[in-house]
Design a protein around this motif. Structure first.
Motif, short mmCIF file in Angstrom:
data_model
loop_
_atom_site.label_atom_id
_atom_site.label_comp_id
_atom_site.label_asym_id
_atom_site.label_seq_id
_atom_site.Cartn_x
_atom_site.Cartn_y
_atom_site.Cartn_z
N SER A 1 6.96 21.74 54.45
CA SER A 1 6.44 23.06 54.10
C SER A 1 5.60 23.66 55.22
O SER A 1 4.95 22.95 55.99
N ASN B 1 11.54 29.64 57.26
CA ASN B 1 12.82 29.50 56.55
C ASN B 1 13.85 28.69 57.32
O ASN B 1 14.86 28.27 56.73
N SER C 1 14.69 25.74 57.98
CA SER C 1 14.46 24.36 57.57
C SER C 1 15.48 24.03 56.50
O SER C 1 15.88 24.89 55.71
N GLY D 1 12.78 23.53 51.25
CA GLY D 1 12.11 24.72 50.74
C GLY D 1 11.35 24.39 49.47
O GLY D 1 11.73 24.79 48.38
N VAL E 1 9.52 34.01 52.01
CA VAL E 1 9.72 32.60 52.36
C VAL E 1 10.56 31.94 51.27
O VAL E 1 10.26 32.03 50.08
N ARG E 2 11.62 31.27 51.68
CA ARG E 2 12.57 30.65 50.75
C ARG E 2 12.06 29.28 50.34
O ARG E 2 12.41 28.24 50.93
N THR E 3 11.21 29.29 49.33
CA THR E 3 10.57 28.05 48.90
C THR E 3 10.26 28.12 47.42
O THR E 3 10.14 29.21 46.85
N GLY F 1 12.38 22.86 44.36
CA GLY F 1 12.64 23.43 45.67
C GLY F 1 13.97 24.11 45.84
O GLY F 1 14.90 23.94 45.05
N TYR F 2 14.03 24.90 46.91
CA TYR F 2 15.28 25.49 47.39
C TYR F 2 15.97 24.46 48.30
O TYR F 2 15.39 23.48 48.74
N LYS F 3 17.22 24.74 48.57
CA LYS F 3 17.99 23.99 49.58
C LYS F 3 17.92 22.49 49.31
O LYS F 3 18.08 22.05 48.17
N SER G 1 15.54 20.57 49.08
CA SER G 1 14.36 20.11 48.35
C SER G 1 14.66 19.85 46.89
O SER G 1 13.76 19.41 46.15
#
Length: 490
Positions: free
Chosen positions: A267, A417, A419, A422, A442-444, A462-464, A466
């Motif tokens: 993060s 972002n 990463s 997220g 922020v994509r989180t 989380g996103y992605k 995560s």
């Protein structure tokens, strides 16, 4: 008994130390495998505990399946299940100081962090019990022809797999929601930290939860794989590493089992050019490496504007060098040991990787000085980090933070972002509206403005890479439910 050491043989019941909870009873393990719990402070064995075998896990799954299919647990009114949850909360509350000691003693979590976070275990049960009065378990809708009743029903038997770093809070996050939904459960704690789950099992028994609704079997990876692949398990809820999460998702995907994954994080904390640096240091700096960085939401990438880079790094280094490193039982200790020998070795390897990549060690960079025993690593700040370096992209799970420069708000968002993760984040600015605009980009899964917050009412996940799904909040209940529509001509 020494209040500053943990003595499991004296502080825990024989049931917690030697048995598993299966079908409402404390069962003697069927297998012979044992595991040494090792203190990260002294590197000595504190307790030798049993691990579950395939046979133990099979009996636990059978128990949970029978409790779901053959008892009325899934069909109780939400208010009835809420009564059980509140009783579990009462039992946890009565043992909360012991739970804290278990956490510190098993993995060396510092007392300040344990005191700040442990209350969420009670909070999860109280929150989900409270939803019995407001959540739409059943609702009526007007259809084109007649009406439709929408039911939110329990998904079935849920496997709850907890990690070693924060087992009580992360397990209650899952269990409270699963029970409120009407699921029955099989809990598999990590071999390194079985005691939290088994102490929680004592709470479950004392609260009168019906037999088979909660089963607890600590086990290793092989037996855990059996749990995940078993067709009698309807939902798997896993918290842990991204690599393990991928394997679990693959197995669940093959049999179309429901799955929820709370995985890794990398993060970013964004300091705007007008941020109050003193406020950031007070509020956020400890959360760049809480629990020696062994927590998924740690703010391990610090993004600073070019025109304030030197000022921020100097202040950050000065602040971190004041962090007390040492005995996690002491209230002024900020950074204790990492929890496991393999984790110590992993973190030390990343310190070598960072140097090899060209990052500058601004402080720390090796084993903490002055310790003859224990897995102590000096809090480390890497400067001159670019976002393509491994130390900026991979989850280290240690007291290691990367400082990365940016030129403007757009670039800060782009770096945050850029990463595969997220999960969490933060933004600090004197202009709260500006910080909020950045936070929205922020994509989180969670992000704080001029603060750092966690709360049982908010969804966590989380996103992605995560993870998948959310825990906590109203959203966490939905993760343990299926939705049914019943049509009626009137």
């Amino acid at each position: 008994m020494n209040a500053k050491t943990f003595e499991p043989a004296a502080e825990l019941s024989e049931d917690v130390r030697t048995r598993f909870l299966i079908d409402g009873k404390w069962q003697v393990p069927l297998g012979l495998e044992r595991f040494d719990l090792v203190s990260p402070m002294t590197e000595t064995v504190t307790l030798n505990v049993p691990l579950g075998s395939h046979a133990d896990m099979d009996v636990a799954i059978t128990s949970a399946r029978r409790a779901f299919d053959e008892t009325d647990w899934a069909y109780l009114a939400p208010s009835q299940r809420a009564q059980y949850l509140n009783r579990v909360a009462d039992e946890i509350e009565a043992r909360i100081e012991l739970f804290k000691r278990v956490w510190i003693g098993q993995v060396g979590a510092p007392a300040w962090f344990v005191n700040a976070i442990s209350g969420a275990a009670v909070g999860h049960f109280r929150f989900y019990a409270g939803l019995s009065e407001t959540y739409p378990f059943e609702e009526q809708r007007i259809a084109a022809a007649g009406s439709v009743t929408v039911l939110r029903e329990p998904v079935g038997v849920a496997a709850l797999i907890a990690p070693w770093n924060a087992p009580l809070v992360l397990l209650t996050q899952k269990l409270a929601a699963a029970l409120m939904a009407g699921c029955t459960t099989v809990i598999k704690p990590s071999p390194e930290t079985p005691l939290d789950a088994l102490l929680l099992a004592e709470c479950v028994v004392a609260a009168g939860i019906p037999a088979g609704v909660v089963n607890v079997v600590p086990a290793g990876r092989e037996v855990g794989s059996r749990l995940v692949s078993d067709s009698r398990i309807d939902k798997v809820s896993f918290t842990g590493s991204t690599d393990a999460g991928r394997q679990i998702a693959k197995v669940c995907g093959e049999r179309l089992a429901r799955v929820g994954l709370e995985l890794g994080g990398k993060s970013a904390s964004i300091l705007c050019d007008d941020a109050d640096l003193d406020d950031w240091m007070r509020t956020l700096a400890p959360f760049t490496m809480p629990f020696s960085g062994q927590i998924c939401f740690a703010q391990t990438r610090v993004l600073v504007p070019e025109n304030r880079h030197d000022e921020v790094v100097d202040a950050f280094v000065a602040g971190v060098e004041k962090f007390q490193v040492g005995d996690p039982w002491q209230p002024d200790t900020v950074v204790g040991p990492v929890s496991l020998a393999r984790q110590r070795d992993r973190v030390l390897n990343y310190l070598d990787v960072g140097r090899a990549e060209g990052a500058r060690v601004a402080t720390g960079g090796g084993r903490a000085l002055g310790f003859d025993r224990g897995y102590f690593i000096s809090p480390t700040i890497f400067d001159n980090v670019t976002n393509d370096m491994r130390i900026a992209r991979e989850e280290i799970f240690g007291p290691v933070v990367s400082v990365i420069k940016y030129r403007n708000d757009d670039e800060a968002v782009a770096i945050a972002n850029d990463s595969e993760f997220g999960l969490s984040g933060s933004v600090f600015s004197a202009d709260a509206e500006r910080a909020a605009r950045i936070a929205r980009r922020v994509r989180t899964g969670q992000i704080s403005v001029n603060s750092f917050n966690l709360d049982v009412i908010a969804p966590f996940g989380g996103y992605k890479n995560s993870g998948l799904g959310r825990e906590s909040g109203v959203e966490g209940l939905g993760g343990f439910q299926e939705t049914k529509a019943i049509f009626s001509p009137t």
